[in-house]
Write a protein that holds these residues in place. Structure first.
Motif, PDB file in Angstrom:
ATOM      1  N   PRO A 263       1.820  -1.803   1.608  1.00 52.28           N
ATOM      2  CA  PRO A 263       1.278  -2.304   2.761  1.00 52.28           C
ATOM      3  C   PRO A 263       0.058  -3.240   2.492  1.00 52.28           C
ATOM      4  O   PRO A 263       0.051  -4.275   2.845  1.00 52.28           O
ATOM      5  CB  PRO A 263       1.093  -1.397   3.839  1.00 52.28           C
ATOM      6  CG  PRO A 263       1.965  -0.303   3.651  1.00 52.28           C
ATOM      7  CD  PRO A 263       2.018  -0.124   2.016  1.00 52.28           C
ATOM      8  N   GLN A 264      -0.738  -2.874   1.546  1.00 47.89           N
ATOM      9  CA  GLN A 264      -1.934  -3.331   1.215  1.00 47.89           C
ATOM     10  C   GLN A 264      -1.733  -4.778   0.708  1.00 47.89           C
ATOM     11  O   GLN A 264      -2.361  -5.741   0.647  1.00 47.89           O
ATOM     12  CB  GLN A 264      -2.874  -2.513   0.374  1.00 47.89           C
ATOM     13  CG  GLN A 264      -2.262  -1.974  -1.163  1.00 47.89           C
ATOM     14  CD  GLN A 264      -1.789  -0.510  -0.475  1.00 47.89           C
ATOM     15  OE1 GLN A 264      -1.245  -0.259   0.457  1.00 47.89           O
ATOM     16  NE2 GLN A 264      -1.980   0.248  -1.624  1.00 47.89           N
ATOM     17  N   TYR A 265      -0.663  -5.051   0.041  1.00 43.07           N
ATOM     18  CA  TYR A 265      -0.349  -6.286  -0.581  1.00 43.07           C
ATOM     19  C   TYR A 265       0.368  -7.050   0.263  1.00 43.07           C
ATOM     20  O   TYR A 265       0.529  -8.532  -0.288  1.00 43.07           O
ATOM     21  CB  TYR A 265       0.406  -5.996  -2.053  1.00 43.07           C
ATOM     22  CG  TYR A 265      -0.234  -4.929  -3.070  1.00 43.07           C
ATOM     23  CD1 TYR A 265      -1.381  -5.196  -3.504  1.00 43.07           C
ATOM     24  CD2 TYR A 265       0.260  -3.793  -3.188  1.00 43.07           C
ATOM     25  CE1 TYR A 265      -2.408  -4.352  -4.104  1.00 43.07           C
ATOM     26  CE2 TYR A 265      -0.581  -3.024  -4.126  1.00 43.07           C
ATOM     27  CZ  TYR A 265      -1.674  -3.277  -4.429  1.00 43.07           C
ATOM     28  OH  TYR A 265      -2.515  -2.335  -5.242  1.00 43.07           O
ATOM     29  N   VAL A 266       0.716  -6.776   1.522  1.00 41.39           N
ATOM     30  CA  VAL A 266       0.962  -7.892   2.496  1.00 41.39           C
ATOM     31  C   VAL A 266      -0.074  -8.011   3.639  1.00 41.39           C
ATOM     32  O   VAL A 266       0.378  -8.624   4.543  1.00 41.39           O
ATOM     33  CB  VAL A 266       2.381  -7.624   2.955  1.00 41.39           C
ATOM     34  CG1 VAL A 266       3.603  -7.890   1.904  1.00 41.39           C
ATOM     35  CG2 VAL A 266       2.589  -6.455   3.584  1.00 41.39           C
ATOM     36  N   THR A 267      -1.121  -7.415   3.623  1.00 44.66           N
ATOM     37  CA  THR A 267      -1.992  -7.161   4.722  1.00 44.66           C
ATOM     38  C   THR A 267      -3.407  -7.488   4.046  1.00 44.66           C
ATOM     39  O   THR A 267      -4.179  -8.265   5.024  1.00 44.66           O
ATOM     40  CB  THR A 267      -2.130  -5.969   5.347  1.00 44.66           C
ATOM     41  OG1 THR A 267      -2.182  -4.976   4.422  1.00 44.66           O
ATOM     42  CG2 THR A 267      -0.646  -5.926   6.028  1.00 44.66           C
TER      43      THR A 267
END
Ligand code: DUC
Ligand code: ZN
Ligand code: ZN
Length: 464
Positions: A263-267
């Motif tokens: 998730p961190q790499y899309v947010t």
């Protein structure tokens, strides 16, 4: 007569989204039918989606640290957090310290994990492929370990090419999957030294010290060496499209490689690490979050099927206190601040909201990314990752329309912050069932500590 019936929900059954009832007996799914009458207990799920429990195959939980001590997140707190966010199964890491063995760490990790409530398996990290350590692998396999983890960076963990090849060969011999953290150790070390000599020590320089090319080079090399040995691998935490392109090219030529993102790499972005003072440390993980423009490109790679799974890489270090991000003080240079962010509970809500609610992916794709594909690659499918007769009754009753502002309290972890604080999401778990038992209902986690099961793993699928 079933033990329990889930009635009136809309279930994701592979590629189909179907209104149906689900009968559960002995902790397993016993029937899927239009109407199930005879059940000792009934849960009405009208208006809710019924999804397989989340399977998070990349977590760090109560992991011993090379400098001594253990991570703050215990198996009990991690279980609470996972259930709060709709995840029922995890595969976590067991460390090896240079000069040390594997089995002793494995046994200790099993004892720690047995105190939690999550069904679980392990990746065994190999940081020192000595003859003695490699001789312990058959015993690990006999106990149900299904995968090895190789780091191509970090002082205490990184393998050079010879070491990585030894891990690949051992995995091939024993039928194990290899998961790889791909970043170039020497390149990061050089950039870090240069930055620190120039006085660039703030958290934001973490991203500068490890740009995408560092990740791309190591990914290319990991794939090439795996191809040479003929060993399936999974590239962990792909942060950007140029790295995913390496995976796409390899898949196109038939290499057994799968890939995950988080998730961190899309947010999150590198700018998050540029918050005032020490605040940026809250977003520090490796690979580093990239740019807002990159998020769209990562979603493209997800839709193309280049990225197979979305896990959390949950690795919590509290912001306050002396055990976590600030263990070397608030003025510490970026290179000694612990890497990792908590994400066990946030994973499903963030990806559902950014993916399904915003129309980037459909429901079956969501389930594949967060549950089915991770279970397949880990060798846990169809016991986990599926709503099917005979599968464990790990289910999430999902309120697709519920709007929630993420707060740290909702994460129910032992860490004192969430990098997603204040994020508005649409879609939230109303209840979580693990093997037919309600373990979370409207945020209240009720599972008994010690009720999680060890999941012996066979050979996984090379690709989802
Ligand atoms: N990166 C890792 O490789 N592991 C744990 C946390 C992180 O950020
Ligand atoms: Zn990693
Ligand atoms: Zn990790």
């Amino acid at each position: 007569m079933y033990d329990l019936a889930i009635r009136g929900g809309t279930a994701v059954l592979g590629d189909a989204v179907v209104r149906c009832d689900i009968g559960i007996s002995g902790g397993r799914i016993a029937a899927i039918a239009e109407r199930i009458e005879a059940a000792a207990q009934v849960i009405q799920a009208d208006g809710l989606l019924v999804l397989p429990g989340g399977v998070d195959t990349h977590c760090h939980i109560e992991e011993p640290l090379p400098e001594g001590g253990v991570q703050e997140e215990s198996w009990e707190s991690a279980s609470r957090s996972a259930f709060a966010g709709g995840t029922t199964t995890v595969v976590a890491h067991v460390p090896q310290f240079k000069g040390g063995g594997l089995l002793e760490q494995h046994r200790a990790a099993r004892e720690r994990a047995a105190r939690g409530m999550l069904d679980h398996g392990f990746h065994q990290i190999v940081a020192d492929p000595s003859e003695a350590a490699m001789a312990e692998i058959p015993a690990l396999v006999a106990d149900g370990v299904g995968s090895l983890k190789a780091f191509l960076t970090y002082d205490s963990l990184h393998l050079d090419d010879a070491g990585f090849l030894a891990v690949l060969q051992a995995a091939r011999r024993h039928g194990l999957m290899v998961h790889v953290h791909c970043e170039n150790f020497d390149a990061i070390r050089l950039a870090t030294r240069t930055l620190i000599e120039a006085g660039c020590t703030a958290p934001k320089y973490h991203a500068v010290s490890r740009p995408p090319v560092v990740e791309r080079e190591a990914t290319h090399r990991a794939i090439a060496l795996a191809e040479l040995v003929g060993q399936p691998i999974q590239i962990f935490h792909v942060s950007c499209a140029e790295v995913a392109e390496e995976v796409a090219r390899a898949k196109a030529r038939g290499v057994n490689v799968s890939a995950e993102t988080c998730p961190q790499y899309v947010t999150l972005t590198a700018d998050d690490m540029d918050r005032p003072g020490f605040e940026g440390a809250k977003f520090m993980c490796s690979p580093a979050p990239r740019s807002a423009e990159e998020h769209g490109r990562v979603w493209d790679m997800i839709r193309r099927g280049v990225l197979d799974v979305i896990t959390s890489d949950h690795c919590g270090f509290s912001y306050e206190g002396l055990r976590g991000k600030g263990k070397h003080g608030r003025d510490a240079a970026f290179d000694v601040i612990p890497n990792g962010i908590p994400g066990l509970a946030a994973r499903l809500p963030v990806i559902f909201s950014e993916g399904v609610s915003k129309g980037r992916i459909d429901l079956p794709a969501f389930v594949k990314l967060v549950s089915e594909n991770p279970a397949k690659i880990a060798g846990l499918y169809p016991r986990k990752g599926a709503i099917a007769v005979g599968s464990d009754a790990d289910l999430v009753l999902w309120d697709a329309g519920r709007q929630v502002t993420i707060t740290n309290a909702l994460m129910q972890h032992a860490i004192d912050y969430t990098p997603y604080e204040g994020m508005q999401v649409t879609g939230w778990p109303a209840a979580t069932l693990r093997r037919g038992e309600v373990v979370m209902w409207d945020g209240a986690v009720t599972a008994r500590p010690g009720s999680g099961q060890w999941l012996p793993r066979g050979p996984g699928a090379d690709r989802a």
